[in-house]
Design a protein around this motif. Structure first.
Motif, PDB file in Angstrom:
ATOM      1  N   ILE A   8       0.871  -1.175   0.000  1.00  0.00           N
ATOM      2  CA  ILE A   8       0.000   0.000   0.000  1.00  0.00           C
ATOM      3  C   ILE A   8       0.905   1.221   0.000  1.00  0.00           C
ATOM      4  O   ILE A   8       1.768   1.375   0.867  1.00  0.00           O
ATOM      5  CB  ILE A   8      -0.913   0.024   1.257  1.00  0.00           C
ATOM      6  N   ARG A   9       0.733   2.057  -0.986  1.00  0.00           N
ATOM      7  CA  ARG A   9       1.565   3.245  -1.118  1.00  0.00           C
ATOM      8  C   ARG A   9       0.863   4.452  -0.502  1.00  0.00           C
ATOM      9  O   ARG A   9      -0.369   4.523  -0.463  1.00  0.00           O
ATOM     10  CB  ARG A   9       1.872   3.494  -2.605  1.00  0.00           C
ATOM     11  N   TRP A  10       1.648   5.375  -0.022  1.00  0.00           N
ATOM     12  CA  TRP A  10       1.097   6.600   0.554  1.00  0.00           C
ATOM     13  C   TRP A  10       0.171   7.289  -0.449  1.00  0.00           C
ATOM     14  O   TRP A  10      -0.876   7.811  -0.108  1.00  0.00           O
ATOM     15  CB  TRP A  10       2.242   7.527   0.963  1.00  0.00           C
ATOM     16  N   SER A  11       0.543   7.244  -1.711  1.00  0.00           N
ATOM     17  CA  SER A  11      -0.248   7.904  -2.759  1.00  0.00           C
ATOM     18  C   SER A  11      -1.572   7.199  -3.036  1.00  0.00           C
ATOM     19  O   SER A  11      -2.421   7.730  -3.743  1.00  0.00           O
ATOM     20  CB  SER A  11       0.564   7.998  -4.051  1.00  0.00           C
ATOM     21  N   ASP A  12      -1.779   5.995  -2.490  1.00  0.00           N
ATOM     22  CA  ASP A  12      -3.054   5.289  -2.671  1.00  0.00           C
ATOM     23  C   ASP A  12      -4.161   5.918  -1.822  1.00  0.00           C
ATOM     24  O   ASP A  12      -5.338   5.656  -2.067  1.00  0.00           O
ATOM     25  CB  ASP A  12      -2.924   3.808  -2.285  1.00  0.00           C
ATOM     26  N   MET A  13      -3.781   6.708  -0.836  1.00  0.00           N
ATOM     27  CA  MET A  13      -4.781   7.297   0.061  1.00  0.00           C
ATOM     28  C   MET A  13      -5.335   8.601  -0.507  1.00  0.00           C
ATOM     29  O   MET A  13      -4.681   9.298  -1.273  1.00  0.00           O
ATOM     30  CB  MET A  13      -4.175   7.544   1.434  1.00  0.00           C
ATOM     31  N   VAL A  16      -7.779  12.292   0.444  1.00  0.00           N
ATOM     32  CA  VAL A  16      -7.746  13.380   1.408  1.00  0.00           C
ATOM     33  C   VAL A  16      -8.320  12.963   2.766  1.00  0.00           C
ATOM     34  O   VAL A  16      -8.004  13.554   3.786  1.00  0.00           O
ATOM     35  CB  VAL A  16      -8.476  14.623   0.823  1.00  0.00           C
ATOM     36  N   TYR A  17      -9.115  11.904   2.793  1.00  0.00           N
ATOM     37  CA  TYR A  17      -9.715  11.433   4.047  1.00  0.00           C
ATOM     38  C   TYR A  17      -8.832  10.423   4.780  1.00  0.00           C
ATOM     39  O   TYR A  17      -9.212   9.918   5.828  1.00  0.00           O
ATOM     40  CB  TYR A  17     -11.095  10.831   3.779  1.00  0.00           C
ATOM     41  N   GLY A  18      -7.684  10.091   4.198  1.00  0.00           N
ATOM     42  CA  GLY A  18      -6.739   9.212   4.862  1.00  0.00           C
ATOM     43  C   GLY A  18      -7.011   7.729   4.676  1.00  0.00           C
ATOM     44  O   GLY A  18      -6.455   6.917   5.416  1.00  0.00           O
ATOM     45  N   VAL A  19      -7.846   7.363   3.706  1.00  0.00           N
ATOM     46  CA  VAL A  19      -8.107   5.952   3.405  1.00  0.00           C
ATOM     47  C   VAL A  19      -7.738   5.683   1.949  1.00  0.00           C
ATOM     48  O   VAL A  19      -7.659   6.597   1.137  1.00  0.00           O
ATOM     49  CB  VAL A  19      -9.594   5.568   3.657  1.00  0.00           C
ATOM     50  N   VAL A  20      -7.529   4.419   1.646  1.00  0.00           N
ATOM     51  CA  VAL A  20      -7.224   4.052   0.259  1.00  0.00           C
ATOM     52  C   VAL A  20      -8.437   4.393  -0.597  1.00  0.00           C
ATOM     53  O   VAL A  20      -9.565   3.970  -0.320  1.00  0.00           O
ATOM     54  CB  VAL A  20      -6.845   2.559   0.147  1.00  0.00           C
ATOM     55  N   ASN A  21      -8.203   5.174  -1.620  1.00  0.00           N
ATOM     56  CA  ASN A  21      -9.243   5.665  -2.516  1.00  0.00           C
ATOM     57  C   ASN A  21      -9.836   4.529  -3.334  1.00  0.00           C
ATOM     58  O   ASN A  21      -9.154   3.563  -3.669  1.00  0.00           O
ATOM     59  CB  ASN A  21      -8.604   6.717  -3.436  1.00  0.00           C
ATOM     60  N   VAL A  24      -5.999   1.772   5.178  1.00  0.00           N
ATOM     61  CA  VAL A  24      -5.106   2.926   5.247  1.00  0.00           C
ATOM     62  C   VAL A  24      -3.690   2.476   4.925  1.00  0.00           C
ATOM     63  O   VAL A  24      -3.394   1.273   4.888  1.00  0.00           O
ATOM     64  CB  VAL A  24      -5.146   3.591   6.648  1.00  0.00           C
ATOM     65  N   HIS A  25      -2.826   3.448   4.702  1.00  0.00           N
ATOM     66  CA  HIS A  25      -1.430   3.133   4.422  1.00  0.00           C
ATOM     67  C   HIS A  25      -0.845   2.331   5.582  1.00  0.00           C
ATOM     68  O   HIS A  25      -1.110   2.610   6.744  1.00  0.00           O
ATOM     69  CB  HIS A  25      -0.613   4.418   4.233  1.00  0.00           C
ATOM     70  N   GLN A  26      -0.083   1.317   5.228  1.00  0.00           N
ATOM     71  CA  GLN A  26       0.629   0.527   6.222  1.00  0.00           C
ATOM     72  C   GLN A  26       1.914   0.039   5.588  1.00  0.00           C
ATOM     73  O   GLN A  26       2.024  -0.040   4.369  1.00  0.00           O
ATOM     74  CB  GLN A  26      -0.231  -0.639   6.715  1.00  0.00           C
TER      75      GLN A  26
END
Length: 141
Positions: free
Chosen positions: A10-15, A17-22, A68-70
């Motif tokens: 899971i990449r940081w860019s996958d999240m 603005v709400y902090g969850v994976v889009n 979320v990002h992990q």
């Protein structure tokens, strides 16, 4: 039958603005897992699955829990739930040890980009797909 498990980072860019994976990122993760199954395993075993090309016919995703990002990857479990003359359906569970984040399904069709037409699944492709066949659906209709 063999369920293929792809450990997907899971990449940081996958999240979003709400902090969850889009939701769009989920499709990318599924694509990454599908490519691993089809191209890496297929090529590894001498199969030319969809070597002439393929198209996605449909996607369905049912979200179960926020992702979320992990730093550790999530596992994408996938199997073939349906093989037809000119299409295949791949089902997925995106999960870790404790949580199912989403279940999904993708239907694909083999396609001749050279001739610009759908084509039938050939015998080698069918043999490859049957190795991952399981008679169950991730998304119950």
């Amino acid at each position: 039958m063999a369920v293929h498990v792809y450990p997907c980072p899971i990449r940081w860019s996958d999240m979003d603005v709400y902090g969850v994976v889009n939701n769009v990122s989920f499709l990318r993760l599924l694509e990454e897992a599908r490519v691993d199954l089809i191209w890496r395993l297929g090529a590894q075993n001498g199969d030319a699955f969809f070597s002439g090309g393929s198209v996605v016919v449909s996607h369905a995703i049912s979200y179960r829990s926020p992702l979320v990002h992990q730093h550790s990857p999530v596992d994408i479990h996938m199997w073939v739930s349906e093989i037809r003359a000119a299409s295949v359906t791949i089902d997925y569970e995106i999960k870790d040890d404790e949580t199912v984040y989403a279940v999904a399904s993708t239907t694909m069709a083999p396609y001749s980009y050279e001739g610009r037409h759908l084509r039938r699944i050939d015998a080698r492709e069918e043999a490859f797909l049957e190795r991952f066949f399981e008679d169950r659906r991730a998304i119950k209709v």
